[in-house]
Design a protein around this motif. Structure first.
Motif, PDB file in Angstrom:
ATOM      1  N   LYS A 178     -39.536  34.418  28.314  1.00 26.58           N
ATOM      2  CA  LYS A 178     -38.901  33.697  29.424  1.00 26.58           C
ATOM      3  C   LYS A 178     -39.680  33.858  30.722  1.00 26.58           C
ATOM      4  O   LYS A 178     -39.279  33.346  31.754  1.00 26.58           O
ATOM      5  CB  LYS A 178     -37.467  34.192  29.602  1.00 26.58           C
ATOM      6  N   VAL A 179     -40.787  34.570  30.654  1.00 29.66           N
ATOM      7  CA  VAL A 179     -41.586  34.845  31.855  1.00 29.66           C
ATOM      8  C   VAL A 179     -43.055  34.524  31.578  1.00 29.66           C
ATOM      9  O   VAL A 179     -43.481  34.468  30.432  1.00 29.66           O
ATOM     10  CB  VAL A 179     -41.472  36.325  32.281  1.00 29.66           C
ATOM     11  N   LYS A 180     -43.800  34.318  32.652  1.00 28.75           N
ATOM     12  CA  LYS A 180     -45.249  34.171  32.507  1.00 28.75           C
ATOM     13  C   LYS A 180     -45.869  35.546  32.271  1.00 28.75           C
ATOM     14  O   LYS A 180     -45.276  36.574  32.582  1.00 28.75           O
ATOM     15  CB  LYS A 180     -45.839  33.518  33.755  1.00 28.75           C
ATOM     16  N   SER A 181     -47.073  35.516  31.723  1.00 25.87           N
ATOM     17  CA  SER A 181     -47.788  36.747  31.426  1.00 25.87           C
ATOM     18  C   SER A 181     -49.101  36.777  32.198  1.00 25.87           C
ATOM     19  O   SER A 181     -49.503  35.777  32.793  1.00 25.87           O
ATOM     20  CB  SER A 181     -48.058  36.840  29.923  1.00 25.87           C
ATOM     21  N   ALA A 182     -49.761  37.909  32.189  1.00 32.32           N
ATOM     22  CA  ALA A 182     -51.040  38.034  32.878  1.00 32.32           C
ATOM     23  C   ALA A 182     -51.890  39.084  32.195  1.00 32.32           C
ATOM     24  O   ALA A 182     -51.368  40.029  31.588  1.00 32.32           O
ATOM     25  CB  ALA A 182     -50.834  38.407  34.353  1.00 32.32           C
ATOM     26  N   VAL A 183     -53.191  38.899  32.300  1.00 29.82           N
ATOM     27  CA  VAL A 183     -54.136  39.867  31.741  1.00 29.82           C
ATOM     28  C   VAL A 183     -54.732  40.673  32.886  1.00 29.82           C
ATOM     29  O   VAL A 183     -55.170  40.117  33.906  1.00 29.82           O
ATOM     30  CB  VAL A 183     -55.237  39.153  30.938  1.00 29.82           C
ATOM     31  N   ILE A 184     -54.721  41.973  32.728  1.00 29.63           N
ATOM     32  CA  ILE A 184     -55.267  42.877  33.748  1.00 29.63           C
ATOM     33  C   ILE A 184     -56.309  43.794  33.120  1.00 29.63           C
ATOM     34  O   ILE A 184     -56.366  43.957  31.911  1.00 29.63           O
ATOM     35  CB  ILE A 184     -54.171  43.749  34.403  1.00 29.63           C
ATOM     36  N   ARG A 185     -57.123  44.381  33.995  1.00 27.84           N
ATOM     37  CA  ARG A 185     -58.040  45.445  33.560  1.00 27.84           C
ATOM     38  C   ARG A 185     -57.982  46.559  34.593  1.00 27.84           C
ATOM     39  O   ARG A 185     -58.100  46.320  35.798  1.00 27.84           O
ATOM     40  CB  ARG A 185     -59.471  44.918  33.428  1.00 27.84           C
ATOM     41  N   MET A 186     -57.804  47.781  34.112  1.00 30.39           N
ATOM     42  CA  MET A 186     -57.798  48.969  34.955  1.00 30.39           C
ATOM     43  C   MET A 186     -59.053  49.765  34.661  1.00 30.39           C
ATOM     44  O   MET A 186     -59.295  50.141  33.511  1.00 30.39           O
ATOM     45  CB  MET A 186     -56.582  49.844  34.645  1.00 30.39           C
ATOM     46  N   THR A 187     -59.846  50.003  35.683  1.00 28.58           N
ATOM     47  CA  THR A 187     -61.084  50.767  35.514  1.00 28.58           C
ATOM     48  C   THR A 187     -60.980  52.047  36.341  1.00 28.58           C
ATOM     49  O   THR A 187     -60.655  51.994  37.535  1.00 28.58           O
ATOM     50  CB  THR A 187     -62.298  49.946  35.987  1.00 28.58           C
TER      51      THR A 187
END
Length: 261
Positions: A178-187
């Motif tokens: 029911k929500v949008k998603s997102a791709v992240i990267r933690m360095t």
């Protein structure tokens, strides 16, 4: 016999069906080839296949027994590398001697808990990437000053550089969330010690944001006592979302000698 895994609401499963997006998520670890990779919640292996194609030294952890059976049937390369366990209960220090990366299409209902666990192993995890709820991704990457900046922002940004890479629409999942998603990267950044009492730092951040509409003076009185002279410092006029990680560190050092046991 080949079959499809039924997504289970209780596990927060939304299976990604867009292969281009899966490949783009796998690409986020290209700089870490040769380093062991742990994939969290592989489901039917849409991301797994690209991680294997890229030659990563891959282990997967999956709680859902139906998904584990599917992976065993379709990914013979993972033999002996499928852990049917709960990631949140896993002792990662026993799994890896040295550094490793973490990736996944993370269950949205426990994504914050997953990232707090990553923090427990921050000196062993140089990179963590993957897909989460868009709102959580925005919170993690938020700079000071806005409504999305909060506990997760400060605690993660103290140790990691957070990149919000791209947004993912609802229709590329089964079932659609029911929500949008997102791709992240933690360095992992260059910080090895915060330069303050790290447990107190965490306590101050959480206490301040739990009453984020109040000034720091009003929200932190409970830690030092109402009449404590340190509360006269101008930093206590601020609301928590105005304070950078560095200022929270300074505040922790300022308060340490005044904290009532």
């Amino acid at each position: 016999m080949s079959y499809m895994v039924r997504p289970k609401k209780s596990l927060g499963q939304h299976f990604l069906t867009d292969l281009h997006i899966a490949e783009a998520i796998a690409d986020t670890l290209d700089a870490y080839r040769g380093m062991p990779v742990l994939e969290v919640g592989p489901g039917m292996g849409v991301l797994t296949r690209y991680l294997l194609d890229k030659g990563h030294d891959l282990t997967v952890v999956e709680l859902d027994s139906e998904s584990v059976e599917y992976l065993q049937e379709h990914f013979p390369a993972l033999e002996g590398r499928i852990l049917e366990k709960d990631f949140l209960k896993l002792d990662l220090a026993q799994l890896y001697d040295g550094e490793f990366c973490v990736i996944g299409n993370y269950p949205y209902n426990i994504s914050s808990q997953i990232f707090f666990k990553i923090l427990d192993y921050k000196d062993r995890i140089p990179c963590c990437s993957g897909m989460i709820q868009k709102e959580v991704a925005e919170r993690m990457a938020a700079p000071p000053g806005g409504k999305t900046y909060g506990i997760l922002s400060v605690l993660m940004q103290a140790w990691y550089d957070i990149e919000y890479l791209f947004t993912v629409p609802e229709h590329v999942f089964n079932p659609p969330p029911k929500v949008k998603s997102a791709v992240i990267r933690m360095t992992r950044n260059q910080v090895r010690q915060l330069g303050c009492n790290e447990q107190l730092f965490k306590q101050i951040v959480k206490t301040a944001f739990n009453q984020r509409r109040k000034t720091m003076r009003n929200s932190l009185r409970s830690l030092v006592g109402k009449e404590c002279e340190v509360l006269a410092d101008p930093i206590f006029d601020e609301r928590p979302e105005r304070l950078s990680v560095e200022r929270f560190i300074a505040l922790t050092n300022l308060l340490e000698n005044y904290i009532t046991s």
